[in-house]
Scaffold this motif. Structure first.
Motif, PDB file in Angstrom:
ATOM      1  N   ASP A  14      26.438  94.312  86.581  1.00  0.00           N
ATOM      2  CA  ASP A  14      27.286  93.258  86.028  1.00  0.00           C
ATOM      3  C   ASP A  14      28.608  93.244  86.791  1.00  0.00           C
ATOM      4  OD1 ASP A  14      29.041  91.641  84.536  1.00  0.00           O
ATOM      5  OD2 ASP A  14      28.116  92.224  82.640  1.00  0.00           O
ATOM      6  N   ASN A  35      32.164  86.275  88.175  1.00  0.00           N
ATOM      7  CA  ASN A  35      31.126  86.148  87.155  1.00  0.00           C
ATOM      8  C   ASN A  35      30.223  87.372  87.213  1.00  0.00           C
ATOM      9  OD1 ASN A  35      28.931  85.618  89.109  1.00  0.00           O
ATOM     10  ND2 ASN A  35      30.021  83.689  89.439  1.00  0.00           N
ATOM     11  N   GLU A  36      29.153  87.383  86.428  1.00  0.00           N
ATOM     12  CA  GLU A  36      28.297  88.570  86.371  1.00  0.00           C
ATOM     13  C   GLU A  36      27.555  88.838  87.684  1.00  0.00           C
ATOM     14  OE1 GLU A  36      25.707  85.198  84.825  1.00  0.00           O
ATOM     15  OE2 GLU A  36      27.787  85.780  84.621  1.00  0.00           O
ATOM     16  N   HIS A  37      27.513  87.852  88.569  1.00  0.00           N
ATOM     17  CA  HIS A  37      26.807  87.993  89.844  1.00  0.00           C
ATOM     18  C   HIS A  37      27.723  88.443  90.986  1.00  0.00           C
ATOM     19  CE1 HIS A  37      23.422  86.064  87.934  1.00  0.00           C
ATOM     20  NE2 HIS A  37      24.226  85.078  87.571  1.00  0.00           N
ATOM     21  N   PHE A  38      28.981  88.001  90.967  1.00  0.00           N
ATOM     22  CA  PHE A  38      29.892  88.273  92.076  1.00  0.00           C
ATOM     23  C   PHE A  38      31.340  88.205  91.584  1.00  0.00           C
ATOM     24  CE2 PHE A  38      32.601  86.812  95.564  1.00  0.00           C
ATOM     25  CZ  PHE A  38      32.293  87.733  96.547  1.00  0.00           C
ATOM     26  N   GLN A  54      26.115  91.795  92.138  1.00  0.00           N
ATOM     27  CA  GLN A  54      24.979  92.144  91.292  1.00  0.00           C
ATOM     28  C   GLN A  54      23.736  92.311  92.169  1.00  0.00           C
ATOM     29  OE1 GLN A  54      23.020  89.124  88.772  1.00  0.00           O
ATOM     30  NE2 GLN A  54      23.650  90.437  87.061  1.00  0.00           N
TER      31      GLN A  54
END
Length: 115
Positions: A14, A35-38, A54
């Motif tokens: 995360d 965000n949770e990806h980058f 992520q």
């Protein structure tokens, strides 16, 4: 030709949550649009930034590169890191240096040494 260190990158589950931990620990802000990806901290500012990406699976085992942080009040910073979600691994006094090894919320090792 010269190389420059652009960022230190963390593979993680995360990105937003781990960036938040490191931003709070270092008294910095997460860059906009994380965000949770980058997510990033201090990226593109002319200094070495932190990048969080992520990934579906992290490399197993001990990470061979880690951050060494320093403080004039090591114990206070260790306690603050633990309050933010770090886990204490051990205290060390070797080679004329004293430091504490911890893990961040996703298990990445880092040290806090005496300045």
């Amino acid at each position: 030709m010269t190389l420059a260190l652009g960022s230190i990158t963390f593979d993680c589950a995360d990105a937003a949550a781990l960036a938040d931990f490191w931003a709070r620990l270092l008294n910095k802000s997460v860059d906009p649009d994380g965000n949770e990806h980058f997510a990033t901290i201090g990226y593109g500012t002319g200094t070495t930034g932190l990048m969080f990406i992520q990934v579906p699976d992290k490399n197993p085992g001990k990470n061979v590169i880690h951050l060494d942080l320093q403080s004039a009040d090591r114990q206070a910073e260790v306690q603050r890191a633990i309050a933010l979600g770090a886990e204490h691994v051990g205290d060390f006094d070797e080679y004329g240096h004293r430091w504490t090894t911890l893990t961040d919320p996703e298990g990445n090792l880092f040290d806090i040494g005496e300045a």
